[in-house]
Design a protein around this motif. Sequence first.
Motif, PDB file in Angstrom:
ATOM      1  N   MET A   1      21.800  27.558   1.177  1.00  0.00           N
ATOM      2  CA  MET A   1      21.863  28.523   2.288  1.00  0.00           C
ATOM      3  C   MET A   1      22.951  29.561   2.001  1.00  0.00           C
ATOM      4  O   MET A   1      24.010  29.245   1.495  1.00  0.00           O
ATOM      5  N   THR A   2      22.655  30.786   2.366  1.00  0.00           N
ATOM      6  CA  THR A   2      23.606  31.853   2.113  1.00  0.00           C
ATOM      7  C   THR A   2      24.383  32.186   3.385  1.00  0.00           C
ATOM      8  O   THR A   2      23.815  32.324   4.455  1.00  0.00           O
ATOM      9  N   LYS A   3      25.690  32.302   3.233  1.00  0.00           N
ATOM     10  CA  LYS A   3      26.516  32.688   4.378  1.00  0.00           C
ATOM     11  C   LYS A   3      26.320  34.161   4.683  1.00  0.00           C
ATOM     12  O   LYS A   3      26.208  34.983   3.768  1.00  0.00           O
ATOM     13  N   HIS A   4      26.264  34.512   5.945  1.00  0.00           N
ATOM     14  CA  HIS A   4      26.138  35.924   6.292  1.00  0.00           C
ATOM     15  C   HIS A   4      27.508  36.474   6.619  1.00  0.00           C
ATOM     16  O   HIS A   4      28.383  35.767   7.100  1.00  0.00           O
ATOM     17  N   PRO A   9      23.698  40.591  10.939  1.00  0.00           N
ATOM     18  CA  PRO A   9      23.125  39.429  11.639  1.00  0.00           C
ATOM     19  C   PRO A   9      22.785  38.322  10.645  1.00  0.00           C
ATOM     20  O   PRO A   9      22.560  38.591   9.461  1.00  0.00           O
ATOM     21  N   ASP A  10      22.746  37.108  11.133  1.00  0.00           N
ATOM     22  CA  ASP A  10      22.390  35.981  10.292  1.00  0.00           C
ATOM     23  C   ASP A  10      20.870  35.931  10.172  1.00  0.00           C
ATOM     24  O   ASP A  10      20.174  35.510  11.095  1.00  0.00           O
ATOM     25  N   LEU A  11      20.391  36.376   9.039  1.00  0.00           N
ATOM     26  CA  LEU A  11      18.946  36.411   8.822  1.00  0.00           C
ATOM     27  C   LEU A  11      18.437  35.135   8.154  1.00  0.00           C
ATOM     28  O   LEU A  11      17.256  35.044   7.817  1.00  0.00           O
ATOM     29  N   GLU A  12      19.326  34.183   7.994  1.00  0.00           N
ATOM     30  CA  GLU A  12      18.961  32.988   7.240  1.00  0.00           C
ATOM     31  C   GLU A  12      17.713  32.286   7.788  1.00  0.00           C
ATOM     32  O   GLU A  12      16.874  31.836   6.990  1.00  0.00           O
ATOM     33  N   PRO A  13      17.539  32.188   9.132  1.00  0.00           N
ATOM     34  CA  PRO A  13      16.308  31.539   9.611  1.00  0.00           C
ATOM     35  C   PRO A  13      15.037  32.231   9.085  1.00  0.00           C
ATOM     36  O   PRO A  13      14.041  31.569   8.807  1.00  0.00           O
ATOM     37  N   LEU A  14      15.123  33.539   8.927  1.00  0.00           N
ATOM     38  CA  LEU A  14      13.955  34.261   8.403  1.00  0.00           C
ATOM     39  C   LEU A  14      13.763  33.997   6.907  1.00  0.00           C
ATOM     40  O   LEU A  14      12.636  33.815   6.439  1.00  0.00           O
ATOM     41  N   PHE A  15      14.879  33.980   6.185  1.00  0.00           N
ATOM     42  CA  PHE A  15      14.775  33.697   4.748  1.00  0.00           C
ATOM     43  C   PHE A  15      14.228  32.284   4.531  1.00  0.00           C
ATOM     44  O   PHE A  15      13.424  32.048   3.630  1.00  0.00           O
ATOM     45  N   GLU A  16      14.700  31.380   5.368  1.00  0.00           N
ATOM     46  CA  GLU A  16      14.235  29.999   5.272  1.00  0.00           C
ATOM     47  C   GLU A  16      12.726  29.927   5.516  1.00  0.00           C
ATOM     48  O   GLU A  16      11.991  29.237   4.796  1.00  0.00           O
ATOM     49  N   ALA A  17      12.293  30.652   6.516  1.00  0.00           N
ATOM     50  CA  ALA A  17      10.855  30.677   6.833  1.00  0.00           C
ATOM     51  C   ALA A  17      10.066  31.256   5.670  1.00  0.00           C
ATOM     52  O   ALA A  17       8.981  30.781   5.337  1.00  0.00           O
ATOM     53  N   ALA A  18      10.652  32.281   5.035  1.00  0.00           N
ATOM     54  CA  ALA A  18       9.964  32.906   3.892  1.00  0.00           C
ATOM     55  C   ALA A  18       9.844  31.918   2.733  1.00  0.00           C
ATOM     56  O   ALA A  18       8.806  31.839   2.073  1.00  0.00           O
ATOM     57  N   ARG A  19      10.921  31.155   2.501  1.00  0.00           N
ATOM     58  CA  ARG A  19      10.881  30.167   1.413  1.00  0.00           C
ATOM     59  C   ARG A  19       9.844  29.085   1.702  1.00  0.00           C
ATOM     60  O   ARG A  19       9.109  28.650   0.827  1.00  0.00           O
TER      61      ARG A  19
END
Lengths: 125, 197
Positions: A1-4, A9-19
Amino acid sequence: MTKHSEDTPDLEPLFEAARANALEPSPDFMARLMNDAEAGAALNAAPPETAPPTAHPGVLTRLVRALLPVSGLTAATAAGVWIGVGLPDTDIASALLFGADSEVDLSAFLPASDLSQFSTTEVDG
Amino acid sequence: MLQPDPSLIDDQVPDAALLVAVGNGDAQAARALVQRLGPRLFHHAARLLSDRTEAEDVVQETLLRLWKIAPEWRQGEAKVSTWCFTVLNNLCTDRLRAKKPTVAIDAIAEPTSELRSVVAQMTEIDRANALAAALDTLPERQKQAVVLRHIEELQNPDIAQIMDISVEAVESLTARGKRALAAALIGQKDELGFSDD
């Protein structure tokens, strides 16, 4: 996981969904890649069409290679020996070996018709 | 189609060792590399090109080039995966440049109220699709950097090598890319489940 960072904004939930929902390669496509892989490896395994040059050349090859640079010198030496020994003791041989330094020597090389031009060599007494 | 030996797919054997084996004609090592790298390369190409057929073409071309250079591969000089991503990225760039330019972020319409209600029911797949649509609005290099960093989860030095730029430039591209993504998606942040704190 990448720190924002704090300013984005913390886009990590979207990146996770993309993965998690990546478009997967089809089995047919993977089979194609496998076939390519096998063919690619087989090409690398195949021996070259012509035999590679041997690392250690044969005796004859080495001898020829060694003699090539001196062949010109050898030929010149042989020609010198032939002229010196093989030819009779003529003016031509002398001229070739020691140079033509007299009229007599030169006359040996000139056509008879041209000799008249050199007839003035007589010295007036 | 023969399946690769499971022990070769295991990460215990480095990619470079497998590639050297491919250079010596080992088909099983080649299949193992396909198993390891094929899906990753395909994911990346599909994200960049948004087209399955084109993604397949560039992945196939990348791996064909890999088999070709296998006999000359020297272990320790580069990562095999980085080399593949570099070739793939360049092939994708060529294809993207041949296409029409991407839509500017400003040109994206704000979602209508009707759309918002649909967005409210978004599943994770929808989130992925929303992100993909927003990624398509980014300038090409920003998109590549963001995908490599945040979706493929590669390290910045590897991305720098792949994109042939400095690590600082990678950081700058990803930061600007994320800001642009946030700007494009901020209107849907509640539905999409990300926070702007």
